[in-house]
Design a protein around this motif. Sequence first.
Motif, mmCIF file in Angstrom:
data_model
loop_
_atom_site.group_PDB
_atom_site.id
_atom_site.type_symbol
_atom_site.label_atom_id
_atom_site.label_comp_id
_atom_site.label_asym_id
_atom_site.label_seq_id
_atom_site.Cartn_x
_atom_site.Cartn_y
_atom_site.Cartn_z
ATOM 1 N N ARG A 162 -40.425 69.937 35.512
ATOM 2 C CA ARG A 162 -39.356 70.356 36.436
ATOM 3 C C ARG A 162 -38.668 71.632 35.963
ATOM 4 N NH1 ARG A 162 -37.495 69.883 40.228
ATOM 5 N NH2 ARG A 162 -35.595 68.643 40.262
ATOM 6 N N LEU A 163 -38.894 72.020 34.705
ATOM 7 C CA LEU A 163 -38.220 73.173 34.126
ATOM 8 C C LEU A 163 -39.085 74.423 34.267
ATOM 9 C CD1 LEU A 163 -36.924 71.470 30.859
ATOM 10 C CD2 LEU A 163 -35.626 71.934 32.945
ATOM 11 N N ARG A 164 -38.437 75.539 34.590
ATOM 12 C CA ARG A 164 -39.151 76.820 34.718
ATOM 13 C C ARG A 164 -38.453 77.829 33.816
ATOM 14 N NH1 ARG A 164 -38.640 77.507 41.040
ATOM 15 N NH2 ARG A 164 -36.534 76.879 40.461
ATOM 16 N N LEU A 165 -38.719 77.726 32.509
ATOM 17 C CA LEU A 165 -37.992 78.465 31.489
ATOM 18 C C LEU A 165 -38.957 79.286 30.631
ATOM 19 C CD1 LEU A 165 -35.616 75.562 30.362
ATOM 20 C CD2 LEU A 165 -35.118 77.378 32.012
ATOM 21 N N PRO A 166 -38.445 80.276 29.886
ATOM 22 C CA PRO A 166 -39.323 81.110 29.039
ATOM 23 C C PRO A 166 -39.686 80.456 27.710
ATOM 24 C CG PRO A 166 -37.077 81.898 28.894
ATOM 25 C CD PRO A 166 -37.076 80.800 29.926
ATOM 26 N N ALA A 167 -39.404 79.172 27.554
ATOM 27 C CA ALA A 167 -39.775 78.420 26.360
ATOM 28 C C ALA A 167 -40.032 76.978 26.775
ATOM 29 C CB ALA A 167 -38.668 78.492 25.316
ATOM 30 N N VAL A 168 -40.889 76.287 26.041
ATOM 31 C CA VAL A 168 -41.210 74.898 26.350
ATOM 32 C C VAL A 168 -40.416 73.958 25.466
ATOM 33 C CG1 VAL A 168 -43.033 73.162 26.411
ATOM 34 C CG2 VAL A 168 -43.517 75.496 27.163
ATOM 35 N N THR A 169 -40.252 74.308 24.197
ATOM 36 C CA THR A 169 -39.531 73.462 23.252
ATOM 37 C C THR A 169 -38.144 74.045 22.982
ATOM 38 O OG1 THR A 169 -40.467 74.646 21.352
ATOM 39 C CG2 THR A 169 -41.670 72.725 22.168
ATOM 40 N N PHE A 170 -37.158 73.167 22.993
ATOM 41 C CA PHE A 170 -35.776 73.553 22.704
ATOM 42 C C PHE A 170 -34.966 72.278 22.525
ATOM 43 C CE2 PHE A 170 -36.557 73.635 27.273
ATOM 44 C CZ PHE A 170 -35.634 72.706 27.747
ATOM 45 N N ALA A 171 -33.752 72.430 22.047
ATOM 46 C CA ALA A 171 -32.886 71.268 21.854
ATOM 47 C C ALA A 171 -32.506 70.696 23.216
ATOM 48 C CB ALA A 171 -31.639 71.663 21.068
ATOM 49 N N GLY A 172 -32.885 69.430 23.447
ATOM 50 C CA GLY A 172 -32.587 68.797 24.732
ATOM 51 C C GLY A 172 -31.325 67.962 24.636
ATOM 52 N N PRO A 173 -30.992 67.244 25.697
ATOM 53 C CA PRO A 173 -31.690 67.224 26.986
ATOM 54 C C PRO A 173 -31.368 68.460 27.815
ATOM 55 C CG PRO A 173 -29.718 65.893 27.114
ATOM 56 C CD PRO A 173 -29.815 66.369 25.691
ATOM 57 N N ALA A 174 -31.918 68.514 29.027
ATOM 58 C CA ALA A 174 -31.669 69.641 29.924
ATOM 59 C C ALA A 174 -31.116 69.130 31.247
ATOM 60 C CB ALA A 174 -32.956 70.423 30.162
ATOM 61 N N LEU A 175 -30.051 69.755 31.692
ATOM 62 C CA LEU A 175 -29.420 69.429 32.969
ATOM 63 C C LEU A 175 -29.886 70.439 34.008
ATOM 64 C CD1 LEU A 175 -27.231 68.206 34.877
ATOM 65 C CD2 LEU A 175 -25.605 69.784 33.794
ATOM 66 N N ILE A 176 -30.477 69.939 35.075
ATOM 67 C CA ILE A 176 -30.920 70.817 36.164
ATOM 68 C C ILE A 176 -29.853 70.834 37.253
ATOM 69 C CG2 ILE A 176 -32.652 71.210 37.946
ATOM 70 C CD1 ILE A 176 -34.681 69.796 36.172
ATOM 71 N N ASP A 177 -29.379 72.030 37.561
ATOM 72 C CA ASP A 177 -28.420 72.263 38.646
ATOM 73 C C ASP A 177 -29.184 72.970 39.765
ATOM 74 O OD1 ASP A 177 -26.447 73.159 40.364
ATOM 75 O OD2 ASP A 177 -25.429 74.425 38.887
ATOM 76 N N THR A 213 -31.990 89.989 19.956
ATOM 77 C CA THR A 213 -33.413 90.298 19.803
ATOM 78 C C THR A 213 -34.069 89.331 18.827
ATOM 79 O OG1 THR A 213 -32.974 92.643 20.257
ATOM 80 C CG2 THR A 213 -35.074 92.105 19.239
ATOM 81 N N GLY A 214 -33.367 88.995 17.746
ATOM 82 C CA GLY A 214 -33.895 88.017 16.798
ATOM 83 C C GLY A 214 -34.075 86.656 17.431
ATOM 84 N N TYR A 215 -33.132 86.254 18.266
ATOM 85 C CA TYR A 215 -33.253 84.971 18.982
ATOM 86 C C TYR A 215 -34.479 84.979 19.886
ATOM 87 C CZ TYR A 215 -32.456 81.505 22.621
ATOM 88 O OH TYR A 215 -32.637 80.480 23.520
ATOM 89 N N VAL A 216 -34.671 86.053 20.625
ATOM 90 C CA VAL A 216 -35.811 86.138 21.537
ATOM 91 C C VAL A 216 -37.122 86.040 20.767
ATOM 92 C CG1 VAL A 216 -37.046 87.681 23.120
ATOM 93 C CG2 VAL A 216 -34.565 87.424 23.308
ATOM 94 N N ALA A 217 -37.216 86.774 19.648
ATOM 95 C CA ALA A 217 -38.443 86.775 18.851
ATOM 96 C C ALA A 217 -38.783 85.384 18.337
ATOM 97 C CB ALA A 217 -38.302 87.749 17.687
ATOM 98 N N GLU A 218 -37.782 84.592 17.995
ATOM 99 C CA GLU A 218 -38.018 83.283 17.393
ATOM 100 C C GLU A 218 -38.151 82.153 18.411
ATOM 101 O OE1 GLU A 218 -36.141 80.384 13.893
ATOM 102 O OE2 GLU A 218 -35.189 82.319 14.370
ATOM 103 N N HIS A 219 -37.454 82.269 19.549
ATOM 104 C CA HIS A 219 -37.333 81.096 20.417
ATOM 105 C C HIS A 219 -37.904 81.261 21.827
ATOM 106 C CE1 HIS A 219 -34.799 79.041 17.485
ATOM 107 N NE2 HIS A 219 -34.155 80.168 17.323
ATOM 108 N N LEU A 220 -38.248 82.471 22.243
ATOM 109 C CA LEU A 220 -38.733 82.673 23.617
ATOM 110 C C LEU A 220 -40.151 83.243 23.595
ATOM 111 C CD1 LEU A 220 -35.587 84.198 25.412
ATOM 112 C CD2 LEU A 220 -36.184 81.790 25.031
ATOM 113 N N PRO A 221 -41.155 82.386 23.517
ATOM 114 C CA PRO A 221 -42.531 82.874 23.403
ATOM 115 C C PRO A 221 -43.037 83.625 24.631
ATOM 116 C CG PRO A 221 -42.487 80.484 23.739
ATOM 117 C CD PRO A 221 -41.079 80.908 23.474
#
Length: 349
Positions: A113-128, A274-282
């Motif tokens: 259901r998620l359409r994000l630039p990363a698959v793994t992250f600290a959950g849960p996720a609230l969809i609005d 930029t450091g965050y993007v490099a590490e967390h947004l594949p």
Amino acid sequence: MRVAVIGGGVVGLSATVALLRQGIDVWCHERGEPMAERSAGDTRIFRLAHACPDMVRLAGRSRALFATWSERAGVALVDEVGTVVSGAEAGGWAEAMAAAGVAHELVEAGSPRLRLPAVTFAGPALIDPAGGVIRVDRVRAFLVGAAGARLRPVHVDAIEETASGVRVRAGAESDTFDAVLICAGAGTSALAAGVGIDTPRVLEHHLRVSFPLRPAAPAPLSCWITAPADGVLGTYQHQDGPGSWAVGGDVDPALVTWANGREAAEEASLAAVTGYVAEHLPFVEPRPIGRVYCTHNPGLGDGLQFARRGRVLAVHGENLMKFAPLLGEMLARSAVEGSTPENAGPSVA
């Protein structure tokens, strides 16, 4: 009745247009380009999701007014792609949305259901599902066009109450009004203090950075707000153009204080994001291709706050773009009635 609006950001312009529709003699004072400071940039996130039910309800009212604006503008002003809130605060925000009776869904990272630039992250996720991207470029064109010749390109030095009204001084010129609305963003504190209204004075620098999406990656659509966790930045993210992903982060306050200066704060923010993007947004290339700078008052959160003294009403808060149509209506009514809207949100003292 004559009303002066001080500040030509999105809130000031919204109030001006709302007053004009009521037939009020209103003038909006803006020293530079309209919507060029805190309202800068071409996109913002819209969301119903908030930590407090009253803010969820207010956002719902604002979304309906955005629809009205879209009809008048002849073009959609909000792209309804949905907003996702992830991390420790997602559950509490879901409770607030449930209390307000608003559609939402809680899922875990990796959900289809998620359409994000990363698959793994600290959950849960609230969809609005009602969230999305505010097309600020279109909002700007609509409001500036609707305000028309009622925009005065002047810098207001001071306002003062007199026996005959509220005097607005701009250089050697002055004019007197029956009511004044202060919607001047970073300039609100100094102007409000001149008439005995206390608003937040502390400022800090903020930077939003755009990066290219990787060509072979699935295109993310939903806007995304992440809570800080284990030394990882809290962020807000969204697609701000074809193939472009915008990210703003809650950078260490010591690096973005007003005293450090804009240049140093921008460079620190650029490095952190930029450091965050490099590490967390594949799905995103950590190669900055654009930036939007603004200032804000730290610690205000999402609340709406109003303060009145006599015939002068000031508004302050953060993340006000999504409430702009509603704030315009509220401020216009208060200017005419001499009333003060109720404060809302978690930042209310």
